[in-house]
Structure formats: C-alpha cells, structure tokens
Design a protein around this motif. Structure first.
Motif, PDB file in Angstrom:
ATOM      1  N   ALA A 115       0.800  -1.220   0.000  1.00  0.00           N
ATOM      2  CA  ALA A 115       0.000   0.000   0.000  1.00  0.00           C
ATOM      3  C   ALA A 115       0.836   1.274   0.000  1.00  0.00           C
ATOM      4  O   ALA A 115       1.810   1.397   0.721  1.00  0.00           O
ATOM      5  N   ALA A 116       0.385   2.196  -0.792  1.00  0.00           N
ATOM      6  CA  ALA A 116       1.157   3.402  -1.024  1.00  0.00           C
ATOM      7  C   ALA A 116       1.552   4.176   0.231  1.00  0.00           C
ATOM      8  O   ALA A 116       0.757   4.896   0.808  1.00  0.00           O
ATOM      9  N   VAL A 117       2.778   4.009   0.660  1.00  0.00           N
ATOM     10  CA  VAL A 117       3.322   4.846   1.717  1.00  0.00           C
ATOM     11  C   VAL A 117       4.624   5.420   1.169  1.00  0.00           C
ATOM     12  O   VAL A 117       5.684   4.826   1.311  1.00  0.00           O
ATOM     13  N   PRO A 118       4.480   6.563   0.517  1.00  0.00           N
ATOM     14  CA  PRO A 118       5.666   7.138  -0.108  1.00  0.00           C
ATOM     15  C   PRO A 118       6.654   7.649   0.933  1.00  0.00           C
ATOM     16  O   PRO A 118       6.333   7.726   2.110  1.00  0.00           O
ATOM     17  N   GLN A 119       7.811   8.021   0.445  1.00  0.00           N
ATOM     18  CA  GLN A 119       8.801   8.616   1.343  1.00  0.00           C
ATOM     19  C   GLN A 119       8.250   9.929   1.872  1.00  0.00           C
ATOM     20  O   GLN A 119       7.418  10.566   1.236  1.00  0.00           O
ATOM     21  N   ASP A 120       8.732  10.285   3.031  1.00  0.00           N
ATOM     22  CA  ASP A 120       8.334  11.564   3.598  1.00  0.00           C
ATOM     23  C   ASP A 120       9.602  12.311   3.959  1.00  0.00           C
ATOM     24  O   ASP A 120      10.331  11.913   4.862  1.00  0.00           O
ATOM     25  N   LYS A 121       9.843  13.364   3.231  1.00  0.00           N
ATOM     26  CA  LYS A 121      11.120  14.082   3.389  1.00  0.00           C
ATOM     27  C   LYS A 121      11.375  14.561   4.802  1.00  0.00           C
ATOM     28  O   LYS A 121      12.488  14.469   5.304  1.00  0.00           O
ATOM     29  N   ILE A 122      10.319  15.062   5.440  1.00  0.00           N
ATOM     30  CA  ILE A 122      10.506  15.619   6.783  1.00  0.00           C
ATOM     31  C   ILE A 122      10.824  14.526   7.791  1.00  0.00           C
ATOM     32  O   ILE A 122      11.782  14.613   8.555  1.00  0.00           O
ATOM     33  N   ILE A 123      10.007  13.463   7.763  1.00  0.00           N
ATOM     34  CA  ILE A 123      10.259  12.352   8.677  1.00  0.00           C
ATOM     35  C   ILE A 123      11.643  11.759   8.435  1.00  0.00           C
ATOM     36  O   ILE A 123      12.403  11.489   9.357  1.00  0.00           O
ATOM     37  N   ARG A 124      11.968  11.591   7.181  1.00  0.00           N
ATOM     38  CA  ARG A 124      13.287  11.070   6.818  1.00  0.00           C
ATOM     39  C   ARG A 124      14.409  11.900   7.411  1.00  0.00           C
ATOM     40  O   ARG A 124      15.355  11.375   7.991  1.00  0.00           O
ATOM     41  N   ALA A 125      14.278  13.198   7.216  1.00  0.00           N
ATOM     42  CA  ALA A 125      15.329  14.099   7.688  1.00  0.00           C
ATOM     43  C   ALA A 125      15.497  13.978   9.197  1.00  0.00           C
ATOM     44  O   ALA A 125      16.621  13.943   9.711  1.00  0.00           O
ATOM     45  N   GLN A 126      14.372  13.867   9.890  1.00  0.00           N
ATOM     46  CA  GLN A 126      14.441  13.719  11.344  1.00  0.00           C
ATOM     47  C   GLN A 126      15.148  12.425  11.729  1.00  0.00           C
ATOM     48  O   GLN A 126      16.008  12.402  12.607  1.00  0.00           O
ATOM     49  N   LEU A 127      14.759  11.361  11.053  1.00  0.00           N
ATOM     50  CA  LEU A 127      15.355  10.063  11.371  1.00  0.00           C
ATOM     51  C   LEU A 127      16.849  10.037  11.056  1.00  0.00           C
ATOM     52  O   LEU A 127      17.646   9.491  11.818  1.00  0.00           O
ATOM     53  N   GLU A 128      17.205  10.636   9.933  1.00  0.00           N
ATOM     54  CA  GLU A 128      18.625  10.703   9.558  1.00  0.00           C
ATOM     55  C   GLU A 128      19.405  11.461  10.637  1.00  0.00           C
ATOM     56  O   GLU A 128      20.531  11.088  10.983  1.00  0.00           O
ATOM     57  N   LYS A 129      18.800  12.495  11.130  1.00  0.00           N
ATOM     58  CA  LYS A 129      19.442  13.314  12.153  1.00  0.00           C
ATOM     59  C   LYS A 129      19.639  12.491  13.428  1.00  0.00           C
ATOM     60  O   LYS A 129      20.712  12.503  14.030  1.00  0.00           O
ATOM     61  N   GLN A 130      18.598  11.776  13.808  1.00  0.00           N
ATOM     62  CA  GLN A 130      18.699  10.934  15.004  1.00  0.00           C
ATOM     63  C   GLN A 130      19.773   9.870  14.830  1.00  0.00           C
ATOM     64  O   GLN A 130      20.495   9.544  15.765  1.00  0.00           O
ATOM     65  N   LEU A 131      19.835   9.346  13.625  1.00  0.00           N
ATOM     66  CA  LEU A 131      20.851   8.331  13.345  1.00  0.00           C
ATOM     67  C   LEU A 131      22.242   8.903  13.604  1.00  0.00           C
ATOM     68  O   LEU A 131      23.084   8.279  14.237  1.00  0.00           O
ATOM     69  N   LYS A 132      22.465  10.090  13.121  1.00  0.00           N
ATOM     70  CA  LYS A 132      23.757  10.755  13.285  1.00  0.00           C
ATOM     71  C   LYS A 132      24.057  11.030  14.749  1.00  0.00           C
ATOM     72  O   LYS A 132      25.159  10.795  15.231  1.00  0.00           O
ATOM     73  N   TYR A 169       5.887   3.629   9.904  1.00  0.00           N
ATOM     74  CA  TYR A 169       5.116   3.606  11.145  1.00  0.00           C
ATOM     75  C   TYR A 169       4.726   5.015  11.585  1.00  0.00           C
ATOM     76  O   TYR A 169       3.566   5.272  11.932  1.00  0.00           O
ATOM     77  N   LEU A 170       5.671   5.930  11.549  1.00  0.00           N
ATOM     78  CA  LEU A 170       5.390   7.297  11.993  1.00  0.00           C
ATOM     79  C   LEU A 170       4.347   7.976  11.120  1.00  0.00           C
ATOM     80  O   LEU A 170       3.558   8.783  11.568  1.00  0.00           O
ATOM     81  N   LYS A 171       4.341   7.604   9.864  1.00  0.00           N
ATOM     82  CA  LYS A 171       3.434   8.266   8.941  1.00  0.00           C
ATOM     83  C   LYS A 171       2.022   7.689   9.007  1.00  0.00           C
ATOM     84  O   LYS A 171       1.040   8.404   8.878  1.00  0.00           O
ATOM     85  N   THR A 172       1.937   6.390   9.192  1.00  0.00           N
ATOM     86  CA  THR A 172       0.631   5.741   9.090  1.00  0.00           C
ATOM     87  C   THR A 172       0.157   5.130  10.400  1.00  0.00           C
ATOM     88  O   THR A 172      -1.013   4.776  10.528  1.00  0.00           O
ATOM     89  N   GLY A 173       1.059   4.951  11.322  1.00  0.00           N
ATOM     90  CA  GLY A 173       0.689   4.269  12.552  1.00  0.00           C
ATOM     91  C   GLY A 173       0.565   2.767  12.355  1.00  0.00           C
ATOM     92  O   GLY A 173       0.175   2.033  13.252  1.00  0.00           O
ATOM     93  N   LYS A 174       0.926   2.328  11.154  1.00  0.00           N
ATOM     94  CA  LYS A 174       0.851   0.888  10.878  1.00  0.00           C
ATOM     95  C   LYS A 174       2.247   0.290  10.756  1.00  0.00           C
ATOM     96  O   LYS A 174       3.204   0.983  10.408  1.00  0.00           O
ATOM     97  N   CYS A 175       2.342  -0.988  11.001  1.00  0.00           N
ATOM     98  CA  CYS A 175       3.633  -1.660  10.927  1.00  0.00           C
ATOM     99  C   CYS A 175       3.972  -2.042   9.494  1.00  0.00           C
ATOM    100  O   CYS A 175       3.143  -2.608   8.785  1.00  0.00           O
ATOM    101  N   ILE A 176       5.179  -1.762   9.115  1.00  0.00           N
ATOM    102  CA  ILE A 176       5.611  -2.124   7.763  1.00  0.00           C
ATOM    103  C   ILE A 176       5.541  -3.637   7.595  1.00  0.00           C
ATOM    104  O   ILE A 176       5.217  -4.150   6.521  1.00  0.00           O
ATOM    105  N   SER A 177       5.809  -4.348   8.679  1.00  0.00           N
ATOM    106  CA  SER A 177       5.798  -5.806   8.589  1.00  0.00           C
ATOM    107  C   SER A 177       4.404  -6.336   8.230  1.00  0.00           C
ATOM    108  O   SER A 177       4.282  -7.368   7.574  1.00  0.00           O
ATOM    109  N   LYS A 178       3.372  -5.622   8.656  1.00  0.00           N
ATOM    110  CA  LYS A 178       2.006  -6.039   8.287  1.00  0.00           C
ATOM    111  C   LYS A 178       1.687  -5.622   6.865  1.00  0.00           C
ATOM    112  O   LYS A 178       1.166  -6.397   6.082  1.00  0.00           O
ATOM    113  N   LEU A 179       2.000  -4.365   6.560  1.00  0.00           N
ATOM    114  CA  LEU A 179       1.699  -3.837   5.228  1.00  0.00           C
ATOM    115  C   LEU A 179       2.373  -4.653   4.132  1.00  0.00           C
ATOM    116  O   LEU A 179       1.818  -4.873   3.063  1.00  0.00           O
TER     117      LEU A 179
END
Length: 311
Positions: A115-132, A169-179
């Motif tokens: 199911a269509a869960v495209p990338q989300d630039k803002i969420i991505r950027a946050q996660l990348e930052k946390q990773l760093k 998960y952050l975008k949809t509240g659903k687990c990728i493993s289920k989707l």
RNA sequence: GCCGAGAUAGCUCAGUGGUAGAGCGCGGCCCUGAAAAGGCCGGCGUGGGGGGUCCGAUUCCCUCUCUCGGCA
C-alpha cells in the motif's frame, strides 16, 4: 479468456541481455521495457551500457535514458510507469518484454508493492538526524518497540531499512511488517514468463572486466565529469563508476586503481544479482555458451519455450 | 661461487616453543518507495622438502631446493 502475457529476461550485469532481448523481441513481436534502475537515466550511456540509438531504432525501448539524472527515481515510480507502458503495448497487440537486472524492480512488477506509503522528506530528515546523533542502536530499539516483527527481520546495522520501517510507522501508525504482506502484483493478472541468462562465474567475471575496460576507451571519465557538474539524484549518484571516477578526479588514486575498483564493484554487484535471482523458482535458466551469439541464444529460447512464448 | 635476506590462506604479509592471524581477493546470504544502493556470515592452511634438539616446533639447530638483493 487467456491471460495476457508478459515476459522477463533477467540476468547479471554484463552477460549480454540487451542484445539477446532485441533479437528475441523481433521474433515475437515485442517491445522492450527496461528493468534497470540505472539505465532509466539520461546522459549515463557509457556508465550503464545503454543500448545505442541504432539498437533503439530496431526495437522500441521503454524506460532507457528516459529521465534526467537529477530526478529522483525509485521502485514505486518505476512500477507505475512500467504498468502504463505495459497496457499500451497490450492495446497495440504487442508483448511487453522486460529486460534488466534490477531484482527489486522485477519483483515489484510481478509480486507488487505494498500500500502506497511514499517517502516523507521531513520524517526522513528527522530520522537521519537521530541516526547521526544517537546512532543506529537507538533507532533500532525505537523500531523494536513499535514493530517487533520488522525489527526481528532487519539487522541492527541496516540503517536504510530501519529508517524506512520507522518512516512507515510514523506516517501511518501501521507496521511495515504487516503492510508488506498485502502486496499484490501483476503475477495474478497476467501470465508471467521469466527467463534468466547465466554463464560460469569465471567467464562472467572476465566479460565484466572487459566491459569496464571498454568503458574507459569509450570515454567514461568525460561522461562522469559532465555528470558531476550537475546535481545528481540520490540513486543516480551511486551508479557504479560515479564514486570510483570521482575519487580518481579528486586525486585519491590513479586511473588503473579507478578501473580496478569499477571492475571489482561490478563483479560484486553481479554476484548479488545472482544471489537474488537464484532462489526465484519462476526463472527458467538459459546457460549461455562461450562465444554464443545473441541471435543463437534468442533462437534457443524460442525453440525451447515455443509454447509459453507464442500461445 | 661467496655473503645476506626470505620461503606461512588465491595474493601481499604479520606473529608465536604448546599445531596460526590481518588486509585484499573470493564464496554464501538478506532484501517491499536510494536497490548498480544498503546490510550479514565465512579462514584446518601438508606453516618449501628432509633430519635433529625438546614432553612438544610453524617458531631453535643442521641440510637440501627455490626466490630476491649484494659481491665476484
């Protein structure tokens, strides 16, 4: 009514898929849809061994040199456009012949995309930052809390996948493993025939080394120089050859080392492709013989699989 | 011919009196919106041949073979 037919011609890089595909397409009234994540890009002709203008004139090729290397491209976009092209071909009474070596692109057509869960630039950027800032273990634990199944499947070091899973998960509240279980592909609507070209590892590697060698006489360095002057998409800038030539241009090593790296990385890539394809039981393997010409291979495929190709 | 250095994983090499490691290469694997990307796993190899010392040698000694450097 009989299901419509789509055909795939897969195989590792450098084995000679393109030439075989053209011969095959001519014989079965097909047009070619590339199944290659890098050949979609324009101005990367040498780097990605794209078919020449002359070859394109013989058989129509879709999704080869189709977009600018600055544009982002990904599996979802590929799937969308490829399916549209497919339908057009059916309407015109032609068979779609997918040709390439990108395992995921193949899978996304045949097995589908969830199911269509495209990338989300803002969420991505946050996660990348946390990773760093906090490291991969932190992100991994975060994922494990919300989606245990996904965490179990993903290695703690595989940041790319940890981030995507969290993003979903952050975008949809659903687990990728289920989707991921909900994917539906073309396999159920169409009749899918898959052929794979193989050859002994040693001769494949020799062919790859030779191909890279030829890239240099054809002028890869200049091609990459030109590309580096523009902004490249995240995908395009990691095409084998670009980081290697970049290092050379920056004076990190000499030309022969640059070539060596490209050859090695291409061999590694081919190896990974083979691993991906090996487990796929739908693939009918064609063992390419030493010095066998493209026409001969195409003829062999037709001869051995006449029923599934023509009927 | 003499002197010296070396012979250890496919390659380059490290190390140790108690049966060996590293880098590269290579092999296997994972893979659902960066996928030509990203990630994981894998090293029993007659330690050049033979002999000796020792409880025990890849490590010490002798000898042979080969390689490299120097001198003739």
């Amino acid at each position: 009514m009989l299901k419509k037919k789509i055909i795939f011609l897969l195989g590792p890089t450098g084995i000679g898929k393109s030439a075989v595909a053209i011969k095959l397409a001519k014989k079965i009234n097909a047009e070619i849809i590339s199944c290659d994540s890098m050949q979609v890009y324009r101005r990367m002709d040498i780097l990605t061994s794209q078919v020449t203008r002359r070859q394109k004139r013989q058989i129509k090729h879709h999704l080869v040199g189709a977009i600018n290397p600055g544009q982002e491209y990904n599996v979802a976009r590929y799937r969308r456009t490829a399916i549209v092209i497919c339908d057009k071909l059916f309407a015109a009474g032609k068979i779609p012949l997918f040709v390439g070596g990108s395992g995921l692109y193949y899978s996304v057509i045949v097995d589908g995309l969830f199911a269509a869960v495209p990338q989300d630039k803002i969420i991505r950027a946050q996660l990348e930052k946390q990773l760093k800032l906090k490291g991969n273990t932190y992100l991994y634990r975060r994922l494990a809390k919300v989606d245990r199944a996904a965490a179990a499947k993903i290695h703690p070091h595989d940041c790319r996948r940890i981030i995507r899973a969290l993003e979903v998960y952050l975008k949809t509240g659903k687990c990728i493993s289920k989707l991921q279980k909900e994917r539906v592909g073309l396999g159920s609507h169409y009749q899918v025939k898959v052929f794979g070209l193989t050859s002994p590892r040693q001769s494949l590697y020799t062919a790859i080394d030779r191909r890279v060698e030829k890239m240099f006489t054809a002028g890869v360095i200049n091609e990459v120089k030109r590309l580096l002057k523009t902004k490249l998409s995240l995908t395009a800038k990691y095409a084998i050859g670009i980081p290697e030539v970049k290092g050379y241009l920056e004076g990190k090593y000499d030309l022969s080392e640059c070539k060596r790296l490209m050859q090695r990385n291409s061999r590694h890539y081919a190896k990974r492709q083979l691993t991906w394809f090996r487990k796929d039981t739908r693939i009918k393997w064609i063992k390419v013989r030493e010095n066998e010409k493209a026409v001969q291979i195409a003829e062999r495929i037709i001869k051995n699989f006449r029923k599934s190709l023509i009927s």
